[in-house]
Design a protein around this motif. Structure first.
Motif, PDB file in Angstrom:
ATOM      1  N   GLN A 140       0.851  -1.177   0.000  1.00  0.00           N
ATOM      2  CA  GLN A 140       0.000   0.000   0.000  1.00  0.00           C
ATOM      3  C   GLN A 140       0.889   1.229   0.000  1.00  0.00           C
ATOM      4  O   GLN A 140       1.799   1.341   0.817  1.00  0.00           O
ATOM      5  N   ALA A 141       0.617   2.152  -0.908  1.00  0.00           N
ATOM      6  CA  ALA A 141       1.378   3.397  -0.956  1.00  0.00           C
ATOM      7  C   ALA A 141       0.766   4.375   0.033  1.00  0.00           C
ATOM      8  O   ALA A 141      -0.452   4.473   0.155  1.00  0.00           O
ATOM      9  N   THR A 142       1.623   5.092   0.734  1.00  0.00           N
ATOM     10  CA  THR A 142       1.163   6.114   1.659  1.00  0.00           C
ATOM     11  C   THR A 142       0.831   7.369   0.867  1.00  0.00           C
ATOM     12  O   THR A 142       1.652   7.866   0.115  1.00  0.00           O
ATOM     13  N   LEU A 143      -0.385   7.850   1.018  1.00  0.00           N
ATOM     14  CA  LEU A 143      -0.797   9.068   0.329  1.00  0.00           C
ATOM     15  C   LEU A 143      -0.667  10.238   1.285  1.00  0.00           C
ATOM     16  O   LEU A 143      -1.181  10.198   2.400  1.00  0.00           O
ATOM     17  N   ASN A 144       0.023  11.265   0.880  1.00  0.00           N
ATOM     18  CA  ASN A 144       0.205  12.457   1.705  1.00  0.00           C
ATOM     19  C   ASN A 144      -0.710  13.566   1.194  1.00  0.00           C
ATOM     20  O   ASN A 144      -0.288  14.461   0.500  1.00  0.00           O
ATOM     21  N   TRP A 145      -1.975  13.472   1.533  1.00  0.00           N
ATOM     22  CA  TRP A 145      -2.927  14.475   1.104  1.00  0.00           C
ATOM     23  C   TRP A 145      -3.026  15.566   2.145  1.00  0.00           C
ATOM     24  O   TRP A 145      -3.072  15.307   3.349  1.00  0.00           O
ATOM     25  N   ASP A 146      -3.081  16.771   1.680  1.00  0.00           N
ATOM     26  CA  ASP A 146      -3.287  17.914   2.574  1.00  0.00           C
ATOM     27  C   ASP A 146      -4.780  18.225   2.563  1.00  0.00           C
ATOM     28  O   ASP A 146      -5.309  18.776   1.598  1.00  0.00           O
ATOM     29  N   VAL A 147      -5.488  17.867   3.638  1.00  0.00           N
ATOM     30  CA  VAL A 147      -6.941  18.050   3.676  1.00  0.00           C
ATOM     31  C   VAL A 147      -7.331  19.508   3.965  1.00  0.00           C
ATOM     32  O   VAL A 147      -8.485  19.860   3.871  1.00  0.00           O
TER      33      VAL A 147
END
Length: 152
Positions: A140-147
């Motif tokens: 699983q790739a870690t997603l770095n989303w800025d919410v």
């Protein structure tokens, strides 16, 4: 007969090795960070372990990528650290450093002082193949989303 066996050298099967390196190239491309620039990183979680795939260096025909284990270490075992070189013109990838060792020879005489296997380079790249297959199929790739950027 024993003397004959001791003098036989290991000869690498080049087509088999190149096929392995071609498979590694295709799978490693899937794990690279989406922004392929120097020093960009992508984190991959596999089971209880987390790994960082980082682009260390880029040139016209090659790219050096380091794979480092960040978490999930087993006590008494050195965490995974590999440096893989991708040859973009030939579309192959091979390990050039592992566990902070500098150079991997194509073959080793046996026995040797550090107890390397005769076909250690092939075995390391076969390990890379197995690891890449596991990451591509189950990682699983870690997603770095800025919410907080107003889009969510």
């Amino acid at each position: 007969m024993t003397a004959l066996l001791a003098t036989q050298r290991y000869i690498q099967n080049l087509p088999k090795y190149l096929t392995l390196c071609e498979h590694n190239y295709v799978r490693l491309l899937k794990l690279l960070p989406s922004e392929q620039t120097k020093q960009s990183i992508r984190e991959v979680k596999l089971g209880n372990s987390e790994f960082a795939v980082k682009i260390d260096d880029m040139a016209k025909y090659t790219m050096d990528v380091s794979i480092k284990q960040l978490s999930g270490m087993v006590k008494g075992i050195t965490p995974l650290y590999l440096t893989v070189r991708l040859y973009n013109d030939a579309k192959v990838a091979e390990i050039i450093h592992h566990d902070y060792h500098q150079r991997i020879k194509p073959s080793y005489g046996y026995p040797n002082p550090k107890m390397h296997q005769k076909d250690e380079k092939y075995q390391l790249n076969a390990f890379l193949y197995d690891w890449l297959v596991a990451c591509v199929e189950h990682g699983q790739a870690t997603l770095n989303w800025d919410v907080n950027n107003g889009l969510v």
